[in-house]
Scaffold this motif. Structure first.
Motif, PDB file in Angstrom:
ATOM      1  N   LYS A  46       0.858  -1.280   0.047  1.00  0.00           N
ATOM      2  CA  LYS A  46      -0.120  -0.186  -0.047  1.00  0.00           C
ATOM      3  C   LYS A  46       0.927   1.120  -0.054  1.00  0.00           C
ATOM      4  N   ARG A  47       0.281   2.112  -0.495  1.00  0.00           N
ATOM      5  CA  ARG A  47       1.170   3.420  -0.663  1.00  0.00           C
ATOM      6  C   ARG A  47       0.198   4.595  -0.450  1.00  0.00           C
ATOM      7  N   ARG A  48       0.703   5.694   0.122  1.00  0.00           N
ATOM      8  CA  ARG A  48       0.076   6.985   0.476  1.00  0.00           C
ATOM      9  C   ARG A  48       0.167   7.901  -0.781  1.00  0.00           C
ATOM     10  N   SER A  50       1.170  10.817  -1.170  1.00  0.00           N
ATOM     11  CA  SER A  50       2.770  11.519  -1.387  1.00  0.00           C
ATOM     12  C   SER A  50       3.848  10.563  -1.571  1.00  0.00           C
ATOM     13  N   GLU A  51       3.510   9.283  -1.090  1.00  0.00           N
ATOM     14  CA  GLU A  51       4.665   8.275  -1.819  1.00  0.00           C
ATOM     15  C   GLU A  51       4.709   8.191  -3.166  1.00  0.00           C
ATOM     16  N   ARG A  79      -9.005   2.646  -2.307  1.00  0.00           N
ATOM     17  CA  ARG A  79      -8.776   3.860  -1.381  1.00  0.00           C
ATOM     18  C   ARG A  79      -9.227   3.451  -0.128  1.00  0.00           C
ATOM     19  N   ARG A  88      -5.609   9.888   7.129  1.00  0.00           N
ATOM     20  CA  ARG A  88      -4.377   9.162   6.345  1.00  0.00           C
ATOM     21  C   ARG A  88      -4.958   8.470   5.367  1.00  0.00           C
ATOM     22  N   GLU A  90      -4.681   5.725   2.227  1.00  0.00           N
ATOM     23  CA  GLU A  90      -3.739   4.909   1.541  1.00  0.00           C
ATOM     24  C   GLU A  90      -4.328   4.076   0.193  1.00  0.00           C
ATOM     25  N   TYR A  91      -3.629   3.785  -0.825  1.00  0.00           N
ATOM     26  CA  TYR A  91      -4.001   2.912  -2.092  1.00  0.00           C
ATOM     27  C   TYR A  91      -3.417   1.561  -2.034  1.00  0.00           C
TER      28      TYR A  91
END
Length: 126
Positions: A46-48, A50-51, A79, A88, A90-91
């Protein structure tokens, strides 16, 4: 990415082609500069937002937002919003997108091999 009238020639042609065969449908869902790269980046974990933005070269925040919304709409990305302050988000890939993993790995290998043989892609000057 922008909203099209459902009765426009473009929308009608798109629907006719999507009904034509699965390959055209898949290309419509996965086509574009960023979609496969975003899916590729989400394969590992998973990533945010901004990442993803920091890992994708030269993507604007607006474009990343639009592509993520489209991938979510097409059931390729989930999502996940957590009730925290600040919120927060994350995807992550859906199971449907995970099934595509061998496809993008094969495309990566083909691209690496093709680039070694023929060099970098040269854009048309038309």
């Amino acid at each position: 990415m922008s909203k099209r009238k459902e009765t426009s020639t473009n929308s009608l042609n798109r629907q006719a082609l999507n009904d034509f065969c699965g390959m055209v449908y898949a290309l419509d869902m996965l086509g574009g500069r960023w979609k496969m790269l975003i899916l590729y980046k989400l394969e590992i974990r998973k990533r945010r937002f901004s990442e993803l933005r920091d890992e994708l070269p030269n993507i604007s925040e607006r474009m990343l937002t639009l592509v993520l919304k489209e991938l979510e709409k097409n059931h390729l990305v989930k999502r996940l919003a957590y009730a925290e302050v600040p919120v927060r988000v994350e995807y992550e890939l859906t199971e449907s997108a995970r099934i595509l993993s061998p496809v993008w790995h094969a495309m990566e290998q083909w691209g690496d091999d093709h680039k070694k043989i023929y060099g970098e892609v040269v854009e048309d000057l038309v």
